[in-house]
Design an enzyme around this catalytic site. Sequence first.
Site, PDB file in Angstrom:
ATOM      1  N   ALA A   1       1.471  -0.378   0.373  1.00  0.00           N
ATOM      2  CA  ALA A   1       0.099  -0.255  -0.151  1.00  0.00           C
ATOM      3  C   ALA A   1       0.955   1.040  -0.285  1.00  0.00           C
ATOM      4  CB  ALA A   1      -1.139   0.034   1.117  1.00  0.00           C
ATOM      5  N   ALA A   2       2.262   1.210   0.904  1.00  0.00           N
ATOM      6  CA  ALA A   2       2.718   2.986   0.755  1.00  0.00           C
ATOM      7  C   ALA A   2       3.261   3.372  -0.687  1.00  0.00           C
ATOM      8  CB  ALA A   2       4.087   2.137   1.313  1.00  0.00           C
ATOM      9  N   PRO A   3       2.543   4.209  -1.525  1.00  0.00           N
ATOM     10  CA  PRO A   3       2.896   5.744   0.158  1.00  0.00           C
ATOM     11  C   PRO A   3       1.387   5.924   0.509  1.00  0.00           C
ATOM     12  CG  PRO A   3       3.730   6.453  -1.915  1.00  0.00           C
ATOM     13  CD  PRO A   3       2.987   5.366  -2.499  1.00  0.00           C
ATOM     14  N   GLY A   4       0.124   4.668  -0.162  1.00  0.00           N
ATOM     15  CA  GLY A   4      -0.464   5.440   0.246  1.00  0.00           C
ATOM     16  C   GLY A   4      -1.504   5.985  -0.883  1.00  0.00           C
TER      17      GLY A   4
ATOM     18  N   ARG B   1       7.963   2.471   5.614  1.00  0.00           N
ATOM     19  CA  ARG B   1       7.081   2.799   4.031  1.00  0.00           C
ATOM     20  C   ARG B   1       5.995   2.866   5.055  1.00  0.00           C
ATOM     21  NH1 ARG B   1       7.991   3.576  -0.883  1.00  0.00           N
ATOM     22  NH2 ARG B   1       6.415   1.420  -1.728  1.00  0.00           N
TER      23      ARG B   1
ATOM     24  N   ASP C   1      -0.913  -4.349  -5.733  1.00  0.00           N
ATOM     25  CA  ASP C   1      -0.592  -3.044  -6.675  1.00  0.00           C
ATOM     26  C   ASP C   1       0.884  -3.555  -6.453  1.00  0.00           C
ATOM     27  OD1 ASP C   1       0.079  -0.923  -8.655  1.00  0.00           O
ATOM     28  OD2 ASP C   1       0.678   0.150  -6.663  1.00  0.00           O
TER      29      ASP C   1
ATOM     30  N   CYS D   1       3.649  -1.700 -12.768  1.00  0.00           N
ATOM     31  CA  CYS D   1       3.770  -0.096 -13.744  1.00  0.00           C
ATOM     32  C   CYS D   1       5.069  -0.213 -14.153  1.00  0.00           C
ATOM     33  CB  CYS D   1       3.755   1.391 -12.553  1.00  0.00           C
ATOM     34  SG  CYS D   1       5.334   0.853 -11.946  1.00  0.00           S
TER      35      CYS D   1
END
Length: 305
Positions: free
Chosen positions: A119-122, A147, A187, A240
């Site tokens: 999840a970081a950075p949010g 993080r 992600d 990505c």
Amino acid sequence: MTDVRQLPEAFLLKMQKLLGEEFGQYLESFKEEWKPGLRVNTLKLSPEELAELVPWNLEPVPWADNGFYYDGTLDGEVLRPSKHPAYYAGLYYLQEPSAMTPAAMLPVVPGDRVLDLCAAPGGKSTELASKLKGRGMLVSNDISYSRARALLKNLELAGAANICVTSEAPEKLAGVWPEFFDKILVDAPCSGEGMFRRDEDMVKDWNEKGPEYYVPIQRQILSQAAAMLRPGGYMLYSTCTFSVEEDEGNVAYVLEEFPQMQLCCLDLDKVPGACGGFELPGCMRLFPHRLKGEGHFLALMRKKG
């Protein structure tokens, strides 16, 4: 901006094979400035209310109802959204426009139990929290403790209340929450090929740790995520990068290893310029020469039952 001459030859050969006739257009995109974006925090205000507070022009991002491109200049003066009081009040989050797609495509509704596993950075967690509207539960995890602390700070700034921030390996979480979550976002850490245009450091990292480094990591994360998804729940996998091995290859791995998982077709019309997966229909790919954003890959899966 990254000079196209800095790109590794092995990467260029792979992209030429992947894109075919569009390869030249992809290279031309490196001459264009990348488009920065922000996402309005609807836990605190509406996009219309934010537009009245900030001095720069906002142009809607087609695939995110609360996402906007912003013009960073006004009468020749450079404006920095990261310095505006509204930013420190948590009224918006600065996020690359293509990176807004994963949270937008995961069908979260108020009351869901949601896991953001990497999840970081949010950026994605704050949007998932806004979609929950204070109901249900959001678990945001990052294996890096430093993080995870930044992640917690951003969620608190956004005003997200129904959250649990953890810093654990996915297999430990799976031992606590088997088949628990309604929706899961993965992600995953990746080789970052989709970010080459805006971040030349990603090119340097690729030379040291390419797709072959990340694939085993991604498969381990996806396997644990599948174990934590309840029957009938949805898992969205995103990266990505353009690497077929990291993208469609990993989705195919999940579908083979976990027969109860099925691929759901994402609606390409929701993201003008998007195209489908290579040899795996139903996935979504974003390329910087096709839309105003960087490179991204998305696949939505559902656990049967």
